[in-house]
Design an enzyme around this catalytic site. Sequence first.
Site, PDB file in Angstrom:
ATOM      1  N   ASP A 279      -3.177   3.526  -3.605  1.00 55.42           N
ATOM      2  CA  ASP A 279      -2.818   2.594  -4.649  1.00 55.42           C
ATOM      3  C   ASP A 279      -3.678   1.332  -4.445  1.00 55.42           C
ATOM      4  O   ASP A 279      -4.145   1.079  -3.349  1.00 55.42           O
ATOM      5  CB  ASP A 279      -1.324   2.278  -4.500  1.00 55.42           C
ATOM      6  CG  ASP A 279      -0.900   1.070  -5.284  1.00 55.42           C
ATOM      7  OD1 ASP A 279      -1.085   1.086  -6.505  1.00 55.42           O
ATOM      8  OD2 ASP A 279      -0.392   0.109  -4.678  1.00 55.42           O
TER       9      ASP A 279
ATOM     10  N   ASP B 298       2.695   0.940  -2.215  1.00 53.18           N
ATOM     11  CA  ASP B 298       3.587  -0.157  -1.852  1.00 53.18           C
ATOM     12  C   ASP B 298       4.662  -0.422  -2.900  1.00 53.18           C
ATOM     13  O   ASP B 298       5.693  -0.977  -2.599  1.00 53.18           O
ATOM     14  CB  ASP B 298       2.785  -1.443  -1.683  1.00 53.18           C
ATOM     15  CG  ASP B 298       2.286  -1.958  -3.025  1.00 53.18           C
ATOM     16  OD1 ASP B 298       1.668  -1.168  -3.757  1.00 53.18           O
ATOM     17  OD2 ASP B 298       2.553  -3.124  -3.358  1.00 53.18           O
TER      18      ASP B 298
ATOM     19  N   ASP C  20       5.091   3.294  -7.247  1.00 53.66           N
ATOM     20  CA  ASP C  20       4.474   4.316  -6.394  1.00 53.66           C
ATOM     21  C   ASP C  20       5.510   5.283  -5.841  1.00 53.66           C
ATOM     22  O   ASP C  20       5.151   6.322  -5.281  1.00 53.66           O
ATOM     23  CB  ASP C  20       3.758   3.665  -5.199  1.00 53.66           C
ATOM     24  CG  ASP C  20       2.608   2.784  -5.645  1.00 53.66           C
ATOM     25  OD1 ASP C  20       1.899   3.192  -6.578  1.00 53.66           O
ATOM     26  OD2 ASP C  20       2.434   1.698  -5.072  1.00 53.66           O
TER      27      ASP C  20
END
Length: 421
Positions: free
Chosen positions: A107, A299, A303
């Site tokens: 990410d 995080d 996600d």
Amino acid sequence: MAALADRAQADKANVQRLVDRVCAVFVLVVLGCAAVTLVAWALAGDDWGHGFAAALSVLIIACPCALGLATPTALMAGIGRGAQLGILVKGIGALEASRAVDTVVLDKTGTLTTGRMAVADVRPVAGTSHEELLRLAGAAESGSEHPLASALVPAAGDVLPAGDFRTLAGLGVRAVVAGSAITVGRAALLEADGLTIPPGLSSSLVDSATTVFVAREGEVLGAVDLTDELRDSARAAVAELHRLGLRTVLLTGDHEGAARAVAQRLGIGEVRAGVLPADKARIVRELREAGRCVAMVGDGINDAAALASADLGLAVADGTDLAMKAADVILVREDLHAVADAVRLARRTLATIRGNLVWAFAYNVAALPLAALGLLNPLIAGAAMSLSSVLVVSNSMRLRSFSPHGTQPARDTSTMDQDIG
Ligand code: ADP
Ligand code: MG
């Protein structure tokens, strides 16, 4: 965290279940061997004493202590070493999954970047002031955990009364500020409300900035550009992942420009930008269906589903609670090298288990016939049996000296990046 670590160590690994099944058969086989030895010596006309000693040696030598110790000692040492290095493994299944990982999906915001964002540019439309735009955005964001919110809230200055907060993960936020409905988020969110972003507003002047748009009661008031810094360790950590032979993919809800800028600086070849939270999980599933074993590092709230869908989910330090809950591994250290360390530690741990099992089996297979033939005295058999257990435990304990990154010489990975791209 302590409870999580305990649970991980108490968990039974698949390989352990296999060993348990093998052991169950092994015990019967050994009892049979001992009985056959005793009877064979008696039939051979020897006195019962010799036969009894040989049968006893068979039982002692085959005591499957080393076999039973092979897996749990290595797992405990590996998980314990991980905890020392800031890698909290939630379950043994996670450790087993990480061995086969060949693709790491990362990410962007808050994972590769620090998530400490700063306002770079404020672009109100005519008739709205800088201050007003920031005040409205800041107030609406005060109910959000997102890194964008942590920059926008303090930038607002004085606080307007706000309530009725709603977070649309990966899209933006809605709130009622001073009596009017405010929406802050990506272009797609405002467009879904039927608004049009004025052409002059959509492109940011700051390359690689994240842009959020602010609307009040169906009217676009302006845009705010925010920048974020890469984590210090990001570039070297990505290079290390490549060195381990892993493919990297950047997966972000941010727009293409910001994503490309980050990917280029880090040497990540594959980029999926502008992705909605549900699509993050879908992309991870698609990669898995294409036969890849996927680790996802993230995080955010957005996600969580992708972390849960991956073979191995890793949540970074300072992530949201939801991400930590969905992940299999929590990285409690800021340094992104922890991702590669987790993979290397898992590989080492599983290699140690394999080594232990091979040794314990080979030892039994070699020593059993000797014992049955009366060539091993029960005392020596006892000593040899203990020694094999000591060897297995010592081998596992070597994992405690597993060294984190920086032990391999750095190599130029630019050619690798091309393969990956
Ligand atoms: P990443 O996938 O890189 O972690 P996010 O999915 O968290 O990024 O965010 C994707 C986009 O959604 C952001 O670039 C932003 O435009 C929008 N967004 C998400 N959360 C918020 C928020 N709290 N306020 C405004 N915009 C947001
Ligand atoms: Mg994020």
